[in-house]
Scaffold this motif. Structure first.
Motif, PDB file in Angstrom:
ATOM      1  N   ARG A 348       0.834  -1.204   0.000  1.00 33.46           N
ATOM      2  CA  ARG A 348       0.000   0.000   0.000  1.00 33.46           C
ATOM      3  C   ARG A 348       0.867   1.253   0.000  1.00 33.46           C
ATOM      4  NH1 ARG A 348      -3.964  -1.740   4.680  1.00 33.46           N
ATOM      5  NH2 ARG A 348      -2.473  -0.471   5.839  1.00 33.46           N
ATOM      6  N   ALA A 349       1.897   1.261   0.842  1.00 37.21           N
ATOM      7  CA  ALA A 349       2.782   2.423   0.913  1.00 37.21           C
ATOM      8  C   ALA A 349       3.544   2.599  -0.404  1.00 37.21           C
ATOM      9  CB  ALA A 349       3.753   2.273   2.066  1.00 37.21           C
ATOM     10  N   THR A 350       4.023   1.490  -0.980  1.00 36.84           N
ATOM     11  CA  THR A 350       4.741   1.558  -2.244  1.00 36.84           C
ATOM     12  C   THR A 350       3.833   2.064  -3.357  1.00 36.84           C
ATOM     13  OG1 THR A 350       6.202  -0.262  -1.602  1.00 36.84           O
ATOM     14  CG2 THR A 350       6.039   0.227  -3.949  1.00 36.84           C
ATOM     15  N   ASN A 351       2.591   1.589  -3.384  1.00 34.70           N
ATOM     16  CA  ASN A 351       1.645   2.031  -4.413  1.00 34.70           C
ATOM     17  C   ASN A 351       1.379   3.533  -4.308  1.00 34.70           C
ATOM     18  OD1 ASN A 351       1.416  -0.534  -5.453  1.00 34.70           O
ATOM     19  ND2 ASN A 351      -0.505  -1.016  -4.397  1.00 34.70           N
ATOM     20  N   LEU A 352       1.302   4.040  -3.076  1.00 34.22           N
ATOM     21  CA  LEU A 352       1.091   5.474  -2.894  1.00 34.22           C
ATOM     22  C   LEU A 352       2.266   6.257  -3.486  1.00 34.22           C
ATOM     23  CD1 LEU A 352      -0.343   7.969  -1.724  1.00 34.22           C
ATOM     24  CD2 LEU A 352       0.822   7.511   0.456  1.00 34.22           C
ATOM     25  N   LEU A 353       3.484   5.826  -3.171  1.00 34.37           N
ATOM     26  CA  LEU A 353       4.656   6.514  -3.698  1.00 34.37           C
ATOM     27  C   LEU A 353       4.702   6.445  -5.227  1.00 34.37           C
ATOM     28  CD1 LEU A 353       7.399   5.358  -1.173  1.00 34.37           C
ATOM     29  CD2 LEU A 353       6.437   7.647  -1.390  1.00 34.37           C
ATOM     30  N   LEU A 354       4.420   5.270  -5.778  1.00 34.21           N
ATOM     31  CA  LEU A 354       4.446   5.115  -7.227  1.00 34.21           C
ATOM     32  C   LEU A 354       3.387   5.991  -7.896  1.00 34.21           C
ATOM     33  CD1 LEU A 354       4.997   1.258  -7.528  1.00 34.21           C
ATOM     34  CD2 LEU A 354       6.596   3.061  -8.198  1.00 34.21           C
ATOM     35  N   ALA A 355       2.201   6.074  -7.284  1.00 35.07           N
ATOM     36  CA  ALA A 355       1.136   6.907  -7.848  1.00 35.07           C
ATOM     37  C   ALA A 355       1.536   8.381  -7.843  1.00 35.07           C
ATOM     38  CB  ALA A 355      -0.150   6.708  -7.066  1.00 35.07           C
ATOM     39  N   LEU A 356       2.171   8.820  -6.751  1.00 37.26           N
ATOM     40  CA  LEU A 356       2.601  10.213  -6.667  1.00 37.26           C
ATOM     41  C   LEU A 356       3.708  10.508  -7.671  1.00 37.26           C
ATOM     42  CD1 LEU A 356       2.656  10.745  -2.797  1.00 37.26           C
ATOM     43  CD2 LEU A 356       1.151  11.894  -4.434  1.00 37.26           C
ATOM     44  N   ILE A 357       4.672   9.589  -7.774  1.00 38.59           N
ATOM     45  CA  ILE A 357       5.766   9.778  -8.732  1.00 38.59           C
ATOM     46  C   ILE A 357       5.216   9.842 -10.147  1.00 38.59           C
ATOM     47  CG2 ILE A 357       7.810   8.698  -9.740  1.00 38.59           C
ATOM     48  CD1 ILE A 357       8.387   7.538  -6.922  1.00 38.59           C
ATOM     49  N   GLU A 358       4.291   8.939 -10.466  1.00 36.99           N
ATOM     50  CA  GLU A 358       3.694   8.916 -11.801  1.00 36.99           C
ATOM     51  C   GLU A 358       2.911  10.194 -12.079  1.00 36.99           C
ATOM     52  OE1 GLU A 358       0.528   6.252 -14.422  1.00 36.99           O
ATOM     53  OE2 GLU A 358       1.483   5.381 -12.644  1.00 36.99           O
ATOM     54  N   ALA A 359       2.178  10.684 -11.066  1.00 37.16           N
ATOM     55  CA  ALA A 359       1.412  11.911 -11.247  1.00 37.16           C
ATOM     56  C   ALA A 359       2.332  13.101 -11.506  1.00 37.16           C
ATOM     57  CB  ALA A 359       0.539  12.165 -10.016  1.00 37.16           C
ATOM     58  N   HIS A 360       3.425  13.165 -10.754  1.00 40.93           N
ATOM     59  CA  HIS A 360       4.384  14.247 -10.966  1.00 40.93           C
ATOM     60  C   HIS A 360       5.044  14.132 -12.343  1.00 40.93           C
ATOM     61  CE1 HIS A 360       4.518  16.436  -7.146  1.00 40.93           C
ATOM     62  NE2 HIS A 360       4.356  15.288  -6.527  1.00 40.93           N
ATOM     63  N   ALA A 361       5.354  12.913 -12.750  1.00 40.59           N
ATOM     64  CA  ALA A 361       5.964  12.709 -14.068  1.00 40.59           C
ATOM     65  C   ALA A 361       4.996  13.135 -15.173  1.00 40.59           C
ATOM     66  CB  ALA A 361       6.354  11.244 -14.243  1.00 40.59           C
ATOM     67  N   ASP A 362       3.723  12.794 -15.037  1.00 40.11           N
ATOM     68  CA  ASP A 362       2.727  13.188 -16.038  1.00 40.11           C
ATOM     69  C   ASP A 362       2.603  14.710 -16.116  1.00 40.11           C
ATOM     70  OD1 ASP A 362       2.213  10.585 -16.729  1.00 40.11           O
ATOM     71  OD2 ASP A 362       0.427  10.394 -15.465  1.00 40.11           O
ATOM     72  N   GLU A 363       2.661  15.382 -14.961  1.00 44.78           N
ATOM     73  CA  GLU A 363       2.608  16.848 -14.958  1.00 44.78           C
ATOM     74  C   GLU A 363       3.793  17.426 -15.727  1.00 44.78           C
ATOM     75  OE1 GLU A 363       0.338  17.859 -10.725  1.00 44.78           O
ATOM     76  OE2 GLU A 363       2.535  17.881 -10.835  1.00 44.78           O
ATOM     77  N   HIS A 364       4.966  16.835 -15.532  1.00 47.42           N
ATOM     78  CA  HIS A 364       6.150  17.324 -16.229  1.00 47.42           C
ATOM     79  C   HIS A 364       6.041  17.078 -17.733  1.00 47.42           C
ATOM     80  CE1 HIS A 364       7.923  17.817 -12.275  1.00 47.42           C
ATOM     81  NE2 HIS A 364       9.018  18.307 -12.815  1.00 47.42           N
ATOM     82  N   LYS A 365       5.514  15.938 -18.121  1.00 47.84           N
ATOM     83  CA  LYS A 365       5.353  15.650 -19.559  1.00 47.84           C
ATOM     84  C   LYS A 365       4.427  16.676 -20.203  1.00 47.84           C
ATOM     85  CE  LYS A 365       6.069  10.644 -19.062  1.00 47.84           C
ATOM     86  NZ  LYS A 365       5.395   9.317 -19.092  1.00 47.84           N
ATOM     87  N   ARG A 366       3.319  16.970 -19.530  1.00 47.62           N
ATOM     88  CA  ARG A 366       2.370  17.952 -20.085  1.00 47.62           C
ATOM     89  C   ARG A 366       3.012  19.344 -20.150  1.00 47.62           C
ATOM     90  NH1 ARG A 366      -1.263  14.931 -16.819  1.00 47.62           N
ATOM     91  NH2 ARG A 366      -1.074  16.450 -15.113  1.00 47.62           N
ATOM     92  N   ALA A 367       3.782  19.688 -19.124  1.00 47.37           N
ATOM     93  CA  ALA A 367       4.422  21.002 -19.101  1.00 47.37           C
ATOM     94  C   ALA A 367       5.440  21.131 -20.231  1.00 47.37           C
ATOM     95  CB  ALA A 367       5.098  21.233 -17.756  1.00 47.37           C
ATOM     96  N   ILE A 368       6.204  20.059 -20.494  1.00 45.81           N
ATOM     97  CA  ILE A 368       7.193  20.074 -21.573  1.00 45.81           C
ATOM     98  C   ILE A 368       6.501  20.210 -22.930  1.00 45.81           C
ATOM     99  CG2 ILE A 368       8.933  18.683 -22.769  1.00 45.81           C
ATOM    100  CD1 ILE A 368       9.639  17.515 -19.963  1.00 45.81           C
ATOM    101  N   GLN A 369       5.413  19.462 -23.108  1.00 48.19           N
ATOM    102  CA  GLN A 369       4.672  19.528 -24.370  1.00 48.19           C
ATOM    103  C   GLN A 369       4.083  20.918 -24.616  1.00 48.19           C
ATOM    104  OE1 GLN A 369       1.822  16.363 -23.940  1.00 48.19           O
ATOM    105  NE2 GLN A 369       3.296  14.755 -24.440  1.00 48.19           N
ATOM    106  N   SER A 370       3.690  21.582 -23.528  1.00 48.26           N
ATOM    107  CA  SER A 370       3.043  22.896 -23.670  1.00 48.26           C
ATOM    108  C   SER A 370       4.032  24.022 -23.935  1.00 48.26           C
ATOM    109  CB  SER A 370       2.229  23.222 -22.418  1.00 48.26           C
ATOM    110  OG  SER A 370       3.072  23.446 -21.306  1.00 48.26           O
ATOM    111  N   LEU A 371       5.349  23.754 -23.762  1.00 45.21           N
ATOM    112  CA  LEU A 371       6.336  24.815 -23.951  1.00 45.21           C
ATOM    113  C   LEU A 371       6.330  25.364 -25.364  1.00 45.21           C
ATOM    114  CD1 LEU A 371       9.483  23.553 -21.981  1.00 45.21           C
ATOM    115  CD2 LEU A 371       7.989  25.467 -21.402  1.00 45.21           C
ATOM    116  N   GLU A 372       6.064  24.512 -26.351  1.00 42.98           N
ATOM    117  CA  GLU A 372       6.083  24.952 -27.742  1.00 42.98           C
ATOM    118  C   GLU A 372       5.013  25.998 -28.022  1.00 42.98           C
ATOM    119  OE1 GLU A 372       8.323  24.313 -30.043  1.00 42.98           O
ATOM    120  OE2 GLU A 372       9.410  23.194 -28.504  1.00 42.98           O
ATOM    121  N   ALA A 373       3.926  25.935 -27.270  1.00 42.54           N
ATOM    122  CA  ALA A 373       2.823  26.864 -27.520  1.00 42.54           C
ATOM    123  C   ALA A 373       2.923  28.146 -26.712  1.00 42.54           C
ATOM    124  CB  ALA A 373       1.488  26.176 -27.217  1.00 42.54           C
TER     125      ALA A 373
END
Length: 410
Positions: A348-373
């Motif tokens: 349960r604790a590992t899943n929480l950490l993985l979910a948070l890491i994945e959420a932060h990574a997704d935010e960074h991917k979207r931010a990088i993609q939006s830089l062009e615009a």
């Protein structure tokens, strides 16, 4: 260099010349040097320190930090023009608008970095500058013979950024000093060039490696991530080995055990961030970085974050008490020294950490993609991209290492 000569410096003790690199002004070896050899040596009289402020200015300052004090010294010397003892050096400092620190980005530009800790850091720095500016206004209004009394906040921010990006924690009498000539050297995170003081009256810079004539001489500004470099200096380093990422863990406000969990944490020196009233918020950031272990370099989630995740995912008072007993057995780092006995609870604790890491990574991917615009100017787009890419890379590696760690534990 002619200024140094006119000040009576021994030019034979200066083995560098000023030139231009692709990053702007830089220092180059003008003769071969060996590692450990003195490449620069000159009088401490050339260094700008807070103690060289006029006595009347020092008397007016209460809480101003040393960067602000040196900024006031530079401002006073600028006002003197060619009558300043440092005029040739001051003329080489950046002009207004040449520093790309994130403190100068407008809200729309800064929004591109909202998922990075630099966004919060920039806000904190701007709040500090607002506070320091009040000290500066008090001084400049009281000393119109030394300063322009109409100094704006933006002008002060420029002076502060100029000083903070060049000042060093050096000197026998001052924590922060501006060292002419030396601060023309560009940053290289691998450089280990050393500063020292042979005695109270001279500054010495020692070569960290061998140089041939014409080689650029670098110094290391510190083991800084790109987020820190962008905030403090206004530039970034591709593939920065000292990059960091961040995840934020928080006990949900609707958790019925929230107060008990906060008590457990407080008892073990695991306090969370405080709000403006001094109340624990229940959340705090954790830094992810690359570390060196027996197996080489790896990106890891800090054990304190794993401990926090175990507390957050505990679902009953009995479960918290069990976690506490396990911690007392293992000792060292509360709630974090070993995985939980119950594999399901550790998952349960590992899943929480993985979910948070994945959420932060997704935010960074979207931010990088939006830089062009975005309408970011090229220098700032490059800074934003390097900051976000470096953090994203660490987040992705942390996700992989966390999965491997759980598999190894069981």
């Amino acid at each position: 260099m002619s200024w140094l000569r006119s000040r009576g410096e021994d030019m034979n003790s200066i083995a560098v010349a000023i030139g231009m690199s692709k990053h702007g002004r830089a220092l180059f070896a003008h003769r071969p040097m060996c590692a450990g050899e003195c490449m620069i040596k000159f009088s401490q009289d050339l260094v700008l320190t807070p103690e060289k402020l006029p006595c009347e200015v020092i008397a007016l300052l209460d809480q101003a930090n040393e960067f602000t004090r040196v900024s006031l010294l530079v401002m006073a010397e600028k006002r003197k023009g060619q009558n300043s003892a440092w005029a040739p050096y001051i003329e080489c400092l950046p002009s207004f608008g040449e520093i790309h620190s994130t403190i100068f980005w407008d809200p729309k530009e800064l929004a591109c970095l909202e998922c990075s800790p630099i966004h919060r850091g920039t806000g904190e720095r701007n709040a500090l500058l607002q506070s320091e500016y009040r000290e500066v206004k008090k001084v400049v209004e009281s000393c119109p013979h030394l300063y322009d009394p109409d100094v704006s906040l933006e002008q002060f921010k420029h002076e502060y950024a100029t000083v903070s990006s060049r000042a060093w924690g050096q000197g026998p009498h001052s924590d922060m000093t501006m060292i002419p000539l030396v601060d023309f050297a560009n940053h290289d995170p691998r450089s280990r060039t050393l500063f020292s003081h042979a005695d109270d009256n001279c500054t010495v810079v020692v070569a960290s490696r061998d140089y041939q004539t014409g080689d650029e001489v670098h110094i290391c500004y510190g083991d800084h991530s790109n987020a820190v470099l962008a905030l403090d200096y206004g530039f970034v380093v591709p593939d920065n080995p000292f990059d960091e990422a961040e995840i934020f863990l928080e006990i949900p406000s609707e958790d019925p055990l929230r107060e008990i969990k906060l008590q457990y944490m407080a008892q073990n020196n695991m306090n969370t961030l405080q709000d403006s009233n001094g109340t624990q918020t229940g959340g705090r950031p954790f830094t992810i970085m690359e570390v060196t272990s027996r197996g080489g370099k790896e990106v890891v989630v800090p054990s304190a974050a794993r401990a926090f995740a175990r507390i957050i995912t505990s679902d009953s008072l009995a479960d918290l008490e069990e976690l506490n007993r396990e911690s007392e057995v293992y000792g060292v780092v509360p709630f974090a020294s070993r995985p939980r006995h119950d594999r399901r609870k550790e998952q349960r604790a590992t899943n929480l950490l993985l979910a948070l890491i994945e959420a932060h990574a997704d935010e960074h991917k979207r931010a990088i993609q939006s830089l062009e615009a975005t309408a970011l100017r090229p220098e700032r787009r490059y800074i934003a991209e390097c900051v976000l890419q470096g953090e994203l890379s660490l987040l992705l590696k942390a996700s992989t290492s966390e999965i491997q760690r759980y598999g190894n534990d069981y």
